[in-house]
Structures are given as C-alpha cells and as structure tokens.
Design an enzyme around this catalytic site. Structure first.
Site, short mmCIF file in Angstrom:
data_model
loop_
_atom_site.label_atom_id
_atom_site.label_comp_id
_atom_site.label_asym_id
_atom_site.label_seq_id
_atom_site.Cartn_x
_atom_site.Cartn_y
_atom_site.Cartn_z
N ALA A 161 0.81 -1.22 0.00
CA ALA A 161 0.00 0.00 0.00
C ALA A 161 0.84 1.27 0.00
CB ALA A 161 -0.95 0.00 1.20
N CYS A 212 5.05 1.75 11.25
CA CYS A 212 5.91 2.41 10.26
C CYS A 212 6.67 3.60 10.84
CB CYS A 212 5.06 2.87 9.07
SG CYS A 212 4.31 1.51 8.18
#
Length: 377
Positions: free
Chosen positions: A71, A327
């Site tokens: 993504a 992340c």
C-alpha cells in the site's frame, strides 16, 4: 508464550496462503513474463487468477488491478503519479485528512515542495472526518481527494460513501488508502466513485512485499498516472519489474479467503473485543474513538496513570502490543492521529493499541490486568 496482539501492524499468514506461496517458490517458479514455455504460461495464469480475485473483492475489472510492493508504494503512485497531469491542467490542489498514514502524508509534502497546495481536514474527537468538511475543502482546481478507509491507529471507519456522494459531480479523483479495511469492510470499496484503492496483502493474512493499486476507469478513461519507475513495461507500464508470482498468488488466496470468511472473522473478533473490554473495565479505560464506528479487531485506549512504554514492558512476555503505527515506531513520537483528535497529552502518552484476528490465541486477561495495576502511578 507471547500472544500476538498487533494485527494492525501485520497479520499472521493463513496456512492455505503459506502453502500456495511455497508452491510457487519451489515448484512453479516460472516468470510470468516468459512467453516461450509452459513455466511462464502457468505463472501468468496464476497471476491473472489472483488479479481476478482482488478485482472481485472491490467489484473492479482484472485490468484495473496493478500489482505493487504494498500500500505504501500504491499510495505514492496514486498521489505522485498525478503530478504531471495536475500541472498540465492547472489543478494543483489536493484535499486529504490530518489522520492519514505517513505513506499518504509524506508524498503530499513532496508535492507541496513543487508548488501544489494541500488542505488537510481535521477529524472529530470521535476519530472520523465529517464528509461535509471534505466537500467544503474542495475547490475548482482540486485534483485529488485522498481519505483512508480505516485508520490504522484507532480502527475508525471513515464515512467514505457519504464523501463520494457529496463529490459525485466534482471531477477530482478520489483515492483511498484501504490497507486496514480491504477484506474487512467489503461494501465501501465497491463504490464506483472511488477511482483508486491502495491495498497490502500482509494486512489480510497474506505475505509481506506485495500489494496493489486498483484504478477504476471513469467513462472508459484511465486515471492519468505517470509511472514513478521505468524499465520493462510490466503492469501496463505503471510498475516495471519481474512480478513476484509467489507473493501475488498468496495475495490472491488471502483475498479469496477474506471474501468468503469476512463475516465469520468479524464475529470472532467482536467476541474477543467484548472479553477485552470486560476484563479492562475495572481500570476504567478511555477508548479513543467511537467503538460503533470501529472495526471489530482493534481498540485504542489509555488508562489514567498508565504510561504506554511502561505497560508494553510489563506485558512483554505475555502479549505483543503497540502504542502507534509500526511504520513510525523506530523512534517514538506522539501520535499525529491522536493529536488531531484533540486528545490530551496525558492520554496520548498513555495510548495503547491492541489489535487481534480470528487466528489469535486466548489471552489471560486476569494476569494482564494485574500487571497493568502494578505499573500504575
């Protein structure tokens, strides 16, 4: 044994997916681009089957599925890929939200540096962005509206359907980062007004390293993206490079299973959430976001007097949890999502995210609550 409760970061792989990946690594190892022998033919057929499964999930067409590494790459392609078209057509305005993943926010910053204007709409305290606020932010020169389907930190489902309804007559392209909602919130992504959808396999019990950008045609016209990389012409010229057939096959199997079992999985996750909330109730947790608008497999909460880092350390041998996005976890910084929701500094510092799935083992909630009480200050 430590129980894994960080499924928003990544999910365990379904056994059937693992078997498919191993088969196409060890036995059916052909290159899908090889057209002179049966190894390549079988690999191409396997890729197309996976493409069909992913398209079916969102009611798209096979040719509208572009495979990427995940993504994050899909978000970059969807956003940065419109740069040239926006400049040529004097459309340099983009609308997004303050609660997007960094994989959306950072490409937007990159466009700002070259003359684009970005409007980031804030969420409500409950964690969603009001559709009317998106509509009000759109201008005549708006090129793109990008709103995530489900927030990765809170699990809050964004009212995408209403947003697209309000933007029905506006020509701006609509993109959604669906990493957290693909295969879980099914109906939303079948909306034909959504032009681009970014997804990752490893969020739906598939392998890491593969995802897709689904690009719907509008009035038979493709979204006018310019590729970010060149060489080879694969994926309709938008994403060059040898296709990772084993990962794509795994992605296809994971998608097929998700479409077949999403309701059963949601029921299992909802029962797990009920147990967690009941067990944590004596600690009076403050839930961040409205649970009525949250996917069934995640809770983001804080407890008065509890520091998140201390809690994670205390529970380390029991459960694996997080206090933010995987992340951005290499150096902890306060959550931009929770800040945008106007939570207090204390609530943000104490915020914990627990996320599970239908494969999650049982948890000793009594012992968890006991250990949390021990680190309260």
């Amino acid at each position: 044994m430590t129980v894994y409760l960080d499924c928003n970061a990544t999910t365990p792989m379904e056994p059937l997916v693992r078997d498919a990946v191993l088969k196409y690594m060890a036995k059916e190892f052909g290159n899908a681009g090889s057209r002179t022998h049966e190894f390549g033919t079988r690999a191409k057929q396997a890729v197309q089957k996976a493409r069909d499964k992913i398209a079916e999930m969102v009611a798209a067409k096979r040719e509208e599925v572009i495979f990427t590494s995940g993504a994050t790459e899909s978000n970059n392609l969807a956003i940065l890929g419109l740069k040239e078209y926006g400049e040529q057509n004097h459309k340099r305005h983009i609308v997004s939200t303050q609660i997007e993943h960094k994989a959306v926010l950072e490409p937007l910053v990159a466009l700002e540096k070259v003359g684009f204007e970005v409007t980031l709409v804030p969420p409500t305290k409950e964690g969603w962005v009001e559709p009317e606020a998106i509509k009000e932010a759109v201008r005549e020169d708006t090129l793109l509206v990008s709103v995530m389907q489900v927030n990765n930190e809170t699990g809050i489902i964004q009212p995408i359907a209403k947003m697209t309804e309000l933007l029905a007559e506006h020509p701006a392209y609509f993109h959604t980062d669906a990493a957290q909602g693909f295969g879980k919130d099914i109906t939303t992504l079948r909306n034909p007004r959504i032009d681009m959808i970014s997804v990752s396999a490893h969020k739906i019990y598939g392998p890491k390293g593969v995802g897709a950008l689904i690009m719907r045609r509008r009035d038979y016209q493709k979204v006018p993206l310019t590729p970010l990389m060149y060489g080879g012409g694969q994926e309709r010229g938008l994403r060059p490079g040898t296709l990772p057939v084993h990962l794509i096959v795994g992605f296809g199997v994971a998608t097929e299973l998700a479409l077949k079992n999403f309701q059963e999985r949601a029921n299992i996750c909802r029962a797990f959430r009920d147990q967690a909330l009941e067990a944590l109730a004596p600690l009076k947790p403050i839930i961040h976001g409205d649970l009525d608008h949250t996917l069934s497999h995640v809770i983001n909460f804080s407890i008065a007097g509890l520091d998140s880092e201390a809690a994670i350390l205390a529970l380390k041998k029991m459960i694996a949890i997080s206090n933010g996005s995987a992340c951005t976890s290499s150096s902890y910084t306060p959550s931009h999502v929770l800040k945008a929701m106007n939570l207090s500094d204390t609530e943000i510092q104490g915020a914990l995210r627990i996320s599970w799935c239908h494969l999650t083992e049982s948890v000793d909630w009594t012992e968890i609550v006991k250990r949390l009480k021990e680190v309260l200050f």
